[in-house]
Design an enzyme around this catalytic site. Structure first.
Site, PDB file in Angstrom:
ATOM      1  N   CYS A  57      -5.257  -3.786  44.812  1.00  0.00           N
ATOM      2  CA  CYS A  57      -4.660  -3.867  43.471  1.00  0.00           C
ATOM      3  C   CYS A  57      -3.140  -3.878  43.578  1.00  0.00           C
ATOM      4  CB  CYS A  57      -5.090  -2.692  42.609  1.00  0.00           C
ATOM      5  SG  CYS A  57      -6.860  -2.460  42.512  1.00  0.00           S
ATOM      6  N   CYS A  60      -0.748  -7.249  43.356  1.00  0.00           N
ATOM      7  CA  CYS A  60      -0.159  -7.741  42.108  1.00  0.00           C
ATOM      8  C   CYS A  60       0.587  -6.642  41.371  1.00  0.00           C
ATOM      9  CB  CYS A  60      -1.240  -8.271  41.162  1.00  0.00           C
ATOM     10  SG  CYS A  60      -2.102  -9.720  41.757  1.00  0.00           S
ATOM     11  N   HIS A  61      -0.022  -5.462  41.300  1.00  0.00           N
ATOM     12  CA  HIS A  61       0.466  -4.436  40.373  1.00  0.00           C
ATOM     13  C   HIS A  61       1.361  -3.388  41.026  1.00  0.00           C
ATOM     14  CE1 HIS A  61      -2.118  -5.977  37.226  1.00  0.00           C
ATOM     15  NE2 HIS A  61      -3.172  -5.878  38.002  1.00  0.00           N
ATOM     16  N   CYS A  95     -10.410  -8.454  37.501  1.00  0.00           N
ATOM     17  CA  CYS A  95      -9.362  -8.527  38.534  1.00  0.00           C
ATOM     18  C   CYS A  95      -9.977  -8.468  39.923  1.00  0.00           C
ATOM     19  CB  CYS A  95      -8.390  -7.357  38.394  1.00  0.00           C
ATOM     20  SG  CYS A  95      -7.051  -7.638  37.241  1.00  0.00           S
ATOM     21  N   CYS A 159     -24.247   7.473  14.307  1.00  0.00           N
ATOM     22  CA  CYS A 159     -23.166   8.180  14.996  1.00  0.00           C
ATOM     23  C   CYS A 159     -22.389   9.018  13.978  1.00  0.00           C
ATOM     24  CB  CYS A 159     -22.192   7.192  15.649  1.00  0.00           C
ATOM     25  SG  CYS A 159     -22.968   5.892  16.616  1.00  0.00           S
ATOM     26  N   CYS A 162     -23.251  12.764  12.686  1.00  0.00           N
ATOM     27  CA  CYS A 162     -22.693  13.917  13.392  1.00  0.00           C
ATOM     28  C   CYS A 162     -21.172  13.908  13.320  1.00  0.00           C
ATOM     29  CB  CYS A 162     -23.111  13.909  14.866  1.00  0.00           C
ATOM     30  SG  CYS A 162     -24.815  14.417  15.132  1.00  0.00           S
ATOM     31  N   HIS A 163     -20.568  12.784  13.699  1.00  0.00           N
ATOM     32  CA  HIS A 163     -19.137  12.799  14.004  1.00  0.00           C
ATOM     33  C   HIS A 163     -18.226  12.557  12.810  1.00  0.00           C
ATOM     34  CE1 HIS A 163     -19.973  13.391  18.168  1.00  0.00           C
ATOM     35  NE2 HIS A 163     -20.743  12.327  18.223  1.00  0.00           N
ATOM     36  N   CYS A 204     -25.552   9.571  23.927  1.00  0.00           N
ATOM     37  CA  CYS A 204     -25.724   9.788  22.485  1.00  0.00           C
ATOM     38  C   CYS A 204     -26.979   9.078  21.985  1.00  0.00           C
ATOM     39  CB  CYS A 204     -24.507   9.289  21.710  1.00  0.00           C
ATOM     40  SG  CYS A 204     -23.093  10.406  21.811  1.00  0.00           S
TER      41      CYS A 204
END
Lengths: 243, 106
Positions: A57, A60-61, A95, A159, A162-163, A204
């Protein structure tokens, strides 16, 4: 059913201010996350750092501490090159396969999560800033939201049941958080392991006795976009520690 | 070899007690849990942890299946002379993982 869900959505009060899952934890768990040595998630961040150098990696980075600062906070993004929404995991794997000629990592592979954790860790402390600045993204966001508010599984829970509706209430011994995604990948004490957002969404589904979407279903990207954008403004906490 | 994280201060005053920390990435499967497919996960643990300072054993621990994943050890060490602090973990198959850092006493 779908029309009903949309109606309920319209009737629901405006979304509360985002609150990180961190604020729903016991002080001991918060202390573990804040400990820059003992936070177990850092084991995988270290592994990601090793892979970053080993897989090339750096070609390039360069040094990720500079080049990847703030990058993870913007994902998922729209990719013109690929004409689709791309999550951070998918970008890393793209990548790896396209530019480095490596074999793709299977979904949920430890190396994948480690790289994800390493890249996201570079944005720690910066606010989540997922842009919804083009129609493809707003449409996907709407699809993700619809999924979030649609009841499913043998327990017939969405979802949001609950949230959103029961945020801050208890489910047995657990305090229900808003289900924010700003700390992913997280070290989860229940798993005693690291897990990506993907793994948590699967967990979940299992908890409400529902089958998760198929691996190639584009709703995965829609849902991740919705979840991450929901936490816009919260600091990135990767690797967060959760129950 | 498993991933490890160790923390040894670079320098210490002679006679000072310094905090040493060592952690290893390991599932520490206790033999009582099942996979999502319903198969029993066999025991898979680290069995021994040793820390040596100046070649001498200062901490030795025998681990049992009841210890949670990614075990971390934190202990105090009295710094006397400059030298290596070496860590060694041995798993149930006899595979050895090592790490070390140098402590300079001023």
């Amino acid at each position: 059913m779908r029309a009903l869900a949309v109606l309920l959505l319209l009737a629901a009060p405006a979304q509360a201010e985002p609150v990180s899952g961190y604020d729903f934890l016991m002080p001991e768990t918060q202390a573990l996350q804040d400990d820059d040595f003992a936070n177990p998630g850092l084991l995988w961040v270290d592994q990601g750092a090793a892979l970053w150098a080993q897989e090339g990696c750096t070609g390039c980075h360069g040094d990720a501490t500079g080049s990847m600062r703030g990058v993870g906070a913007h994902y998922p993004v729209w990719s013109d090159e690929r004409d689709r929404i791309v999550t951070i995991d998918e970008q890393i794997d793209y990548c790896r396969t396209e530019r480095l000629g490596l074999d793709p990592l299977p979904r949920g592979a430890t190396d994948m999560t480690a790289l994800d954790a390493y890249v996201m860790h570079q944005s720690r402390g910066l606010p989540v800033a997922v842009a919804l600045d083009r129609p493809e993204l707003t449409e996907a966001h709407a699809r993700g939201e619809e999924y979030y508010y649609t009841p499913r599984g043998q327990l017939d829970l969405a979802c949001a049941d609950c949230h959103v509706t029961n945020e801050g209430m208890r489910l047995r011994g657990e305090v229900l958080s808003q289900g924010q995604a700003n700390g992913f990948p997280i070290y989860r004490q229940l798993w005693q392991d690291i897990g990506s957002l993907d793994r948590m969404i699967r967990w979940c589904h299992e908890s409400v006795r529902a089958a998760p979407p198929a691996d190639d279903d584009p709703v995965w990207e829609d849902l991740e976009l919705y979840l991450r954008a929901r936490g816009n403004g919260l600091p990135v906490e990767t690797p967060a520690v959760r129950r | 070899m498993f991933n490890t994280r160790i923390r040894v201060p670079e320098t210490a005053a002679a006679g000072e007690a310094v905090e040493i920390r060592a952690m290893i990435m390991h599932p520490m499967d206790n033999g009582f849990t099942y996979s999502t497919q319903g198969t029993l996960i066999p025991v898979n643990i680290i069995t021994d942890f040793t820390c040596r300072y100046l070649g001498e054993v200062v901490v030795q621990v025998r681990l049992e299946p009841g210890i949670s994943a990614n075990p971390i050890f934190t202990f105090s060490l009295r710094a006397t002379e400059s030298g290596p602090v070496e860590f060694e973990w041995i798993d149930q198959n006899g595979d050895v993982t090592t790490a070390s850092a140098d402590l300079t006493v001023t």
